[in-house]
Design a protein around this motif. Sequence first.
Motif, PDB file in Angstrom:
ATOM      1  N   GLY A 132       0.796  -1.225   0.000  1.00  0.00           N
ATOM      2  CA  GLY A 132       0.000   0.000   0.000  1.00  0.00           C
ATOM      3  C   GLY A 132       0.822   1.264   0.000  1.00  0.00           C
ATOM      4  N   GLU A 133       2.104   1.160  -0.357  1.00  0.00           N
ATOM      5  CA  GLU A 133       3.001   2.315  -0.289  1.00  0.00           C
ATOM      6  C   GLU A 133       3.021   3.127  -1.577  1.00  0.00           C
ATOM      7  OE1 GLU A 133       6.704   0.597   0.794  1.00  0.00           O
ATOM      8  OE2 GLU A 133       6.157   0.315   2.898  1.00  0.00           O
ATOM      9  N   ILE A 138       4.585   9.335   0.713  1.00  0.00           N
ATOM     10  CA  ILE A 138       4.972   9.106   2.104  1.00  0.00           C
ATOM     11  C   ILE A 138       5.200  10.452   2.797  1.00  0.00           C
ATOM     12  CG2 ILE A 138       7.435   8.906   1.557  1.00  0.00           C
ATOM     13  CD1 ILE A 138       7.579   6.774   3.790  1.00  0.00           C
ATOM     14  N   THR A 139       4.718  10.561   4.007  1.00  0.00           N
ATOM     15  CA  THR A 139       4.898  11.798   4.771  1.00  0.00           C
ATOM     16  C   THR A 139       6.225  11.748   5.513  1.00  0.00           C
ATOM     17  OG1 THR A 139       3.806  10.902   6.744  1.00  0.00           O
ATOM     18  CG2 THR A 139       2.406  11.956   5.081  1.00  0.00           C
ATOM     19  N   ARG A 140       6.633  12.896   6.032  1.00  0.00           N
ATOM     20  CA  ARG A 140       7.902  12.952   6.781  1.00  0.00           C
ATOM     21  C   ARG A 140       7.841  12.096   8.028  1.00  0.00           C
ATOM     22  NH1 ARG A 140       9.558  19.420   6.492  1.00  0.00           N
ATOM     23  NH2 ARG A 140       9.835  19.507   4.218  1.00  0.00           N
ATOM     24  N   SER A 141       6.708  12.105   8.704  1.00  0.00           N
ATOM     25  CA  SER A 141       6.564  11.307   9.921  1.00  0.00           C
ATOM     26  C   SER A 141       6.609   9.819   9.591  1.00  0.00           C
ATOM     27  CB  SER A 141       5.257  11.649  10.652  1.00  0.00           C
ATOM     28  OG  SER A 141       4.142  11.420   9.818  1.00  0.00           O
ATOM     29  N   GLN A 142       5.991   9.416   8.485  1.00  0.00           N
ATOM     30  CA  GLN A 142       6.028   8.011   8.071  1.00  0.00           C
ATOM     31  C   GLN A 142       7.440   7.596   7.693  1.00  0.00           C
ATOM     32  OE1 GLN A 142       3.076   8.255   4.929  1.00  0.00           O
ATOM     33  NE2 GLN A 142       1.552   7.173   6.170  1.00  0.00           N
ATOM     34  N   LEU A 144      10.222   8.888   8.917  1.00  0.00           N
ATOM     35  CA  LEU A 144      10.991   8.805  10.150  1.00  0.00           C
ATOM     36  C   LEU A 144      10.671   7.517  10.908  1.00  0.00           C
ATOM     37  CD1 LEU A 144      12.920  10.058  12.174  1.00  0.00           C
ATOM     38  CD2 LEU A 144      10.996  11.283  13.193  1.00  0.00           C
ATOM     39  N   ILE A 145       9.386   7.198  11.014  1.00  0.00           N
ATOM     40  CA  ILE A 145       8.977   5.971  11.705  1.00  0.00           C
ATOM     41  C   ILE A 145       9.523   4.745  10.978  1.00  0.00           C
ATOM     42  CG2 ILE A 145       6.996   4.514  12.313  1.00  0.00           C
ATOM     43  CD1 ILE A 145       5.406   7.093  12.778  1.00  0.00           C
ATOM     44  N   GLY A 146       9.450   4.782   9.651  1.00  0.00           N
ATOM     45  CA  GLY A 146       9.980   3.667   8.873  1.00  0.00           C
ATOM     46  C   GLY A 146      11.468   3.474   9.075  1.00  0.00           C
ATOM     47  N   MET A 147      12.199   4.588   9.186  1.00  0.00           N
ATOM     48  CA  MET A 147      13.643   4.508   9.420  1.00  0.00           C
ATOM     49  C   MET A 147      13.941   3.930  10.799  1.00  0.00           C
ATOM     50  SD  MET A 147      14.897   8.137   7.742  1.00  0.00           S
ATOM     51  CE  MET A 147      16.591   7.921   8.315  1.00  0.00           C
ATOM     52  N   LEU A 148      13.143   4.302  11.792  1.00  0.00           N
ATOM     53  CA  LEU A 148      13.354   3.813  13.151  1.00  0.00           C
ATOM     54  C   LEU A 148      13.126   2.306  13.258  1.00  0.00           C
ATOM     55  CD1 LEU A 148      11.658   6.670  15.229  1.00  0.00           C
ATOM     56  CD2 LEU A 148      14.107   6.196  15.017  1.00  0.00           C
ATOM     57  N   PHE A 149      12.171   1.800  12.473  1.00  0.00           N
ATOM     58  CA  PHE A 149      11.830   0.380  12.550  1.00  0.00           C
ATOM     59  C   PHE A 149      12.494  -0.453  11.447  1.00  0.00           C
ATOM     60  CE2 PHE A 149       8.399   2.188  15.071  1.00  0.00           C
ATOM     61  CZ  PHE A 149       8.289   1.267  16.102  1.00  0.00           C
ATOM     62  N   ALA A 150      13.291   0.187  10.615  1.00  0.00           N
ATOM     63  CA  ALA A 150      13.940  -0.535   9.517  1.00  0.00           C
ATOM     64  C   ALA A 150      14.920  -1.592  10.030  1.00  0.00           C
ATOM     65  CB  ALA A 150      14.668   0.451   8.609  1.00  0.00           C
ATOM     66  N   THR A 243      13.014   7.914  -0.981  1.00  0.00           N
ATOM     67  CA  THR A 243      13.188   9.294  -1.441  1.00  0.00           C
ATOM     68  C   THR A 243      13.747   9.364  -2.859  1.00  0.00           C
ATOM     69  OG1 THR A 243      15.377   9.361  -0.367  1.00  0.00           O
ATOM     70  CG2 THR A 243      13.497  10.220   0.882  1.00  0.00           C
ATOM     71  N   GLU A 244      14.551   8.393  -3.267  1.00  0.00           N
ATOM     72  CA  GLU A 244      15.115   8.423  -4.607  1.00  0.00           C
ATOM     73  C   GLU A 244      14.130   7.920  -5.661  1.00  0.00           C
ATOM     74  OE1 GLU A 244      18.760   6.309  -4.697  1.00  0.00           O
ATOM     75  OE2 GLU A 244      19.881   7.824  -3.587  1.00  0.00           O
ATOM     76  N   HIS A 245      13.363   6.886  -5.310  1.00  0.00           N
ATOM     77  CA  HIS A 245      12.471   6.285  -6.295  1.00  0.00           C
ATOM     78  C   HIS A 245      11.093   6.950  -6.337  1.00  0.00           C
ATOM     79  CE1 HIS A 245      15.485   3.096  -5.988  1.00  0.00           C
ATOM     80  NE2 HIS A 245      15.084   2.711  -7.193  1.00  0.00           N
ATOM     81  N   TYR A 246      10.634   7.473  -5.208  1.00  0.00           N
ATOM     82  CA  TYR A 246       9.306   8.073  -5.120  1.00  0.00           C
ATOM     83  C   TYR A 246       8.264   7.107  -5.701  1.00  0.00           C
ATOM     84  CZ  TYR A 246       5.771  11.767  -4.900  1.00  0.00           C
ATOM     85  OH  TYR A 246       4.667  12.498  -4.578  1.00  0.00           O
TER      86      TYR A 246
END
Length: 252
Positions: A132-133, A138-142, A144-150, A243-246
């Motif tokens: 569903g991405e 993607i928002t900035r908060s999403q 950031l959260i994705g990076m934290l849980f990556a 961020t690169e592929h959008y």
Amino acid sequence: MKNKNTVKDDIKKISERKSWRSIFEYFRIFLVYFFVVYLSEKINHPALTVIVVLYVGGIQHALYILNHEASHYNLFKSRKWNIRISSLLSNDIFFHHPEAWSFVMWKRVHKLHHRYFFTDKDPNYLGRKLKGETSNPITRSQLLIGMLFAGPQALKNFIIGSQDWVDSNGEYFLKDHIPHLFALIKPFRSDLEMERERIRKLVVMTFLLLIVIVLGKTEVLFIYWILPLYSSYPAILFMKDLTEHYWSTDPS
């Protein structure tokens, strides 16, 4: 202003395959890695340790970038050396790579990615779509959260996750993903290229692990290689990918 021909010549010159430059880049990356680890161990301060762990994630991503270039045969003039060098220095040493766990499989998946970019035949896009991405940016908060849980997600993928599967004929199997862990311990009886890589990878990892044990550096290995591999590096990988592929089809 430069004319189009001059720009093309500049691009051609910059992208020219030079073996010495590729070897130097690998040498530079590992030299920096060993230097920052040595410095952190010498000073032995928690704050510096955290900084180095974060920094090593960037070093690991640099190796991933070289892996990408090798998959396009851009590092060396010889295709054979692109495969051999990148397999050893950008894959085997990772133990388990959150993304390019196999140079062979990475090359196969990535080939389809470029051939069918942004369609359901693109394994990377299809994976994002099923999650569903691709519906909304993607928002900035999403992000950031994705990076934290990556990092935790990368560890989960190693144990029970799966990897896109493309056979030697270039056919993509969505419902036949291979778990990352099994890719190390389960023989590929119907894919000789993958089986050769699996055996070589186990031999290389065993050899390197024995060296670390003999030198008494198992703690260093865990803190300055395994820990970044499941924390800072996946976060960088997640950020760069989105961020690169959008991936979103929404242009807003």
